[in-house]
Design a protein around this motif. Structure first.
Motif, short mmCIF file in Angstrom:
data_model
loop_
_atom_site.label_atom_id
_atom_site.label_comp_id
_atom_site.label_asym_id
_atom_site.label_seq_id
_atom_site.Cartn_x
_atom_site.Cartn_y
_atom_site.Cartn_z
N LEU A 418 0.66 -1.10 0.03
CA LEU A 418 -0.12 0.06 0.07
C LEU A 418 0.72 1.21 -0.06
O LEU A 418 0.30 2.30 0.00
CB LEU A 418 -0.77 0.07 1.18
CG LEU A 418 -2.17 -1.03 1.16
CD1 LEU A 418 -2.95 -1.03 2.71
CD2 LEU A 418 -2.98 -0.98 0.12
N LYS A 419 2.33 1.20 0.03
CA LYS A 419 2.99 2.26 -0.02
C LYS A 419 2.93 3.25 -1.20
O LYS A 419 2.57 4.48 -1.09
CB LYS A 419 4.46 1.95 -0.07
CG LYS A 419 4.83 1.30 1.40
CD LYS A 419 6.46 1.06 1.36
CE LYS A 419 6.88 0.29 2.65
NZ LYS A 419 6.81 1.33 3.62
N LEU A 420 2.71 2.80 -2.11
CA LEU A 420 2.43 3.52 -3.51
C LEU A 420 1.17 4.30 -3.48
O LEU A 420 1.00 5.60 -3.59
CB LEU A 420 2.67 2.82 -5.00
CG LEU A 420 2.34 3.64 -6.20
CD1 LEU A 420 3.52 4.72 -6.13
CD2 LEU A 420 2.58 2.88 -7.52
N PRO A 421 -0.18 3.41 -3.29
CA PRO A 421 -1.20 4.05 -3.16
C PRO A 421 -1.34 5.32 -2.08
O PRO A 421 -2.03 6.37 -2.38
CB PRO A 421 -2.23 2.98 -2.80
CG PRO A 421 -1.62 1.82 -3.39
CD PRO A 421 -0.03 1.95 -3.19
N VAL A 422 -0.89 5.09 -1.03
CA VAL A 422 -0.74 6.02 -0.01
C VAL A 422 0.06 7.29 -0.30
O VAL A 422 -0.35 8.40 0.02
CB VAL A 422 -0.34 5.34 1.46
CG1 VAL A 422 -0.04 6.50 2.16
CG2 VAL A 422 -1.34 4.33 2.09
N ALA A 423 1.35 7.01 -0.90
CA ALA A 423 1.91 8.27 -1.40
C ALA A 423 1.46 9.04 -2.41
O ALA A 423 1.15 10.17 -2.36
CB ALA A 423 3.30 7.53 -2.19
N VAL A 424 0.55 8.11 -3.34
CA VAL A 424 -0.33 8.93 -4.35
C VAL A 424 -1.39 9.80 -3.52
O VAL A 424 -1.81 10.79 -3.98
CB VAL A 424 -0.77 7.94 -5.17
CG1 VAL A 424 -2.13 8.58 -6.06
CG2 VAL A 424 0.13 7.48 -6.29
N SER A 425 -1.98 9.11 -2.32
CA SER A 425 -3.00 9.90 -1.70
C SER A 425 -2.51 11.04 -1.18
O SER A 425 -3.28 12.16 -1.02
CB SER A 425 -3.65 9.00 -0.78
OG SER A 425 -4.22 7.89 -1.45
N CYS A 426 -1.07 11.07 -0.77
CA CYS A 426 -0.49 12.13 0.16
C CYS A 426 -0.50 13.39 -1.17
O CYS A 426 -0.64 14.39 -0.58
CB CYS A 426 0.78 11.75 0.55
SG CYS A 426 0.67 10.73 1.87
#
Length: 632
Positions: A418-426
């Motif tokens: 989930l690191k990439l989706p969370v980074a995108v959400s940031c």
């Protein structure tokens, strides 16, 4: 059963070859998909027309009408599904139709597709249209455990027999006369206007249907395409004949076998791109494109310096949702800009140094426009695409996170998947419009729990250790999903469209940098019906705490996701509801109605593959018992 498959998908066009099995039935064999636009750009006008059609359909859906618009990430989701099913696939460098025909004939396989162009190709084992499959009619083979789905198979020989054993080499001429993706000459109306329809026929099937029959009936009189083409040209003004002949002959070549050997990819994992698409790209880029590890968006930007941004069901009164991800695209363009030094515009050398530009075809209101975008200037060690894979993981990860405006430390507590989706959400919460509210972020992060919850619920220790909490919460989230036909909040839809645009470009940048962050499981990451349902629940009675108390593990995961995104979000996002309500009351006094952006929307039952298909009328069933009009 492990299988290999050949995919053809242009936006949402797909084709595959199916190979006969020992039981006499067929099994999926290879999947092949269209890559970027052809380097000649001969379909640009067709692609722009389709973009306009998609905007109109998206608008219809947004105001409660019918239509079908494919999700933005449908290609990426589909490729992940093929990978999970261990289906071998190849992404062609440009259009895949001729490669599919060549491979299907090499293997003696039929082709499954939604593209009616395959009615024209000379396929040894036939063409199975997708809408001819009885998907819900699963049959068992007697005495075995094998099952099959009945389908229709179209054969060119059967069509030619229907028209008095017509020479099949005449059909490419028929296709270009009717108007396909490559040619649509207004001057051809001079010729086609010679069709004489039988009395009363046009009322039953329509003018276009009977024009097709008339043209086929007329072509069947000729021995070969040369004779037929000369007759066509005789109906045109003399000054136009040379130009029209050249265009028609060039377009007819689209229906002959390709020179490439796509079968080499399935035997050796690589194949040589055709001479017509050989821009001198780095070998690692060509390999990644063939394996579907880079999107056609990347090849379009590389070769044509032009990309097309596809419209979603969004608020048409607002700037298109892709605007939010422009800074990410500019970094992508910055990585690609020096890949093709021989493509430099000679006019640049005569001008002062200026940022290289790319063209983007995007929505503006309910039409399209082409915008010019500057590429970001990157450090020298990132400017050579051929050596991009040689950069350290830390360097590639740093560029990705700097582009998404997130610190590595914020992602440390987040699971790798989930690191990439969370980074995108940031990135999303920092760039989204004022319509982004706290419940939108909460709904999005709760939706991301669906994949981990499914894994928890299926684990052996679920009931023993967790007491079935994960399974209960998973079921509750499924129940919250908005059913089809639910009223759509356009502001909410637009906000989530923006997030998907950020995710799309975040994925493409991550892929271009050879995945410094793991690629998420897109099949479980986002559900539109779930996030919209959660938004309604959170605005009424439910709270995040009340939902998550069922599963402490999920609650802890949610807190990690929320903490990371909250660190990047503007303070206004967390204003107490009282202050937000006060703001809403002020809007009401000024005549702004919140309900104006809430409309009903229902998808019709038409499948995506039943769109504009110029040659679907060629199915023999539709031709039977028809009185063919004559063309003089």
């Amino acid at each position: 059963m492990s299988s290999s498959l050949m995919l053809s998908c242009e936006t949402q066009k797909l084709s595959l070859t199916v190979m006969p099995s020992s039981t006499g039935f067929t099994s999926v064999q290879t999947w092949s998909c269209d890559g970027g636009c052809d380097i000649s750009d001969k379909k640009l006008n067709t692609l722009k027309d389709r973009a306009r059609e998609k905007i109109q359909m998206a608008h219809s859906l947004s105001v409660g009408g019918g239509g079908y618009v494919c999700p933005l990430l449908i290609r990426e989701v589909f490729i992940q599904v093929l990978t999970k099913l261990q289906v071998c696939f190849v992404q062609c460098f440009s259009e895949a139709d001729r490669d599919i025909m060549t491979l299907a004939n090499h293997w003696n396989c039929p082709v499954l597709s939604s593209d009616s162009d395959f009615c024209i190709f000379d396929l040894k084992s036939g063409f199975c249209p997708l809408n001819g499959f009885q998907w819900r009619n699963v049959n068992a083979i007697k005495g075995t455990r094998d099952r099959y789905i009945p389908a229709k198979c179209f054969f060119l020989d059967a069509l030619c027999c229907h028209f008095g054993i017509m020479n099949k080499t005449l059909l490419p001429l028929f296709a270009v006369l009717c108007g396909n993706d490559h040619v649509n000459l207004p001057v051809m109306e001079t010729f086609l206007s010679k069709v004489r329809f039988p009395l009363g026929a046009a009322n039953s099937k329509g003018r276009r249907h009977h024009r097709v029959l008339g043209l086929l009936n007329w072509l069947s009189r000729f021995a070969d395409p040369t004779e037929a083409l000369d007759s066509v040209l005789n109906h045109l003004p003399k000054k136009r004949r040379g130009t029209v002949k050249e265009l028609l002959c060039r377009s007819m070549e689209e229906y002959v076998q390709a020179q490439g050997r796509l079968q080499d990819f399935f035997q050796h994992g690589a194949y040589t791109c055709p001479d017509t698409w050989n821009p001198g790209l780095p070998p690692w880029v060509l390999a990644a494109l063939a394996r579907g590890q880079l999107s056609p968006f990347i090849s379009d930007a590389l070769v044509l310096r032009r990309t097309i941004l596809h419209t979603q069901v969004e608020n048409m009164q607002r700037p298109n949702a892709h605007r939010i991800s422009l800074p990410i695209r500019q970094v992508i363009y910055g990585l690609l800009v020096n890949a093709l030094p021989h493509v430099r515009n000679v006019a640049w050398d005569a001008l002062p140094p200026q940022p290289p530009t790319f063209s983007e075809v995007e929505r503006i209101n309910k039409n399209i426009k082409t915008s010019i975008v500057n590429a970001v200037e990157l450090p020298k060690d990132h400017s050579d695409l051929s050596k991009l894979t040689e950069l350290s993981l830390a360097s590639r990860q740093m560029l990705l996170l700097e582009t998404l405006k997130v610190k590595q430390s914020l992602l440390d507590p987040v699971p790798a998947a989930l690191k990439l989706p969370v980074a995108v959400s940031c990135y999303w919460v920092q760039h989204a419009e004022a319509t982004l509210k706290l419940h939108h972020l909460q709904a999005l992060l709760l939706g991301m729990l669906l994949g981990p919850l499914r894994a928890m619920a299926s684990s052996p220790e679920e009931k023993a250790v967790r007491g079935g909490g994960a399974e209960t919460l998973y079921a509750e989230l499924q129940r919250v999903k908005a059913p089809p036909g639910t009223r759509l909040d356009l502001d909410t839809a637009h906000v989530f469209c923006q997030w998907q645009c950020c995710l799309q470009m975040g994925l493409y940048l991550n892929q271009l940098l050879s995945t410094p962050l793991p690629e998420p499981d897109l099949t479980r990451l986002y559900s539109g019906s779930l996030v919209h349902g959660l938004c309604r629940q959170l605005l009424t009675s439910a709270s995040v705490e009340s939902l998550l108390r069922l599963c402490p593990e999920a609650q802890q995961l949610y807190e990690h996701l929320f903490s990371a995104t909250r660190s990047c979000a503007p303070a206004e996002l967390f204003l107490p509801k009282g202050k937000l309500n006060s703001k809403r009351r002020k809007q009401k006094k000024s005549g702004i109605s919140w309900s104006e952006n809430r409309v009903g929307t229902t998808l019709n039952a038409r499948s995506w593959h039943e769109g504009s298909n110029p040659f679907e009328l060629l199915m023999v069933e539709t031709l039977e018992n028809e009185e063919a009009p004559e063309l003089k």
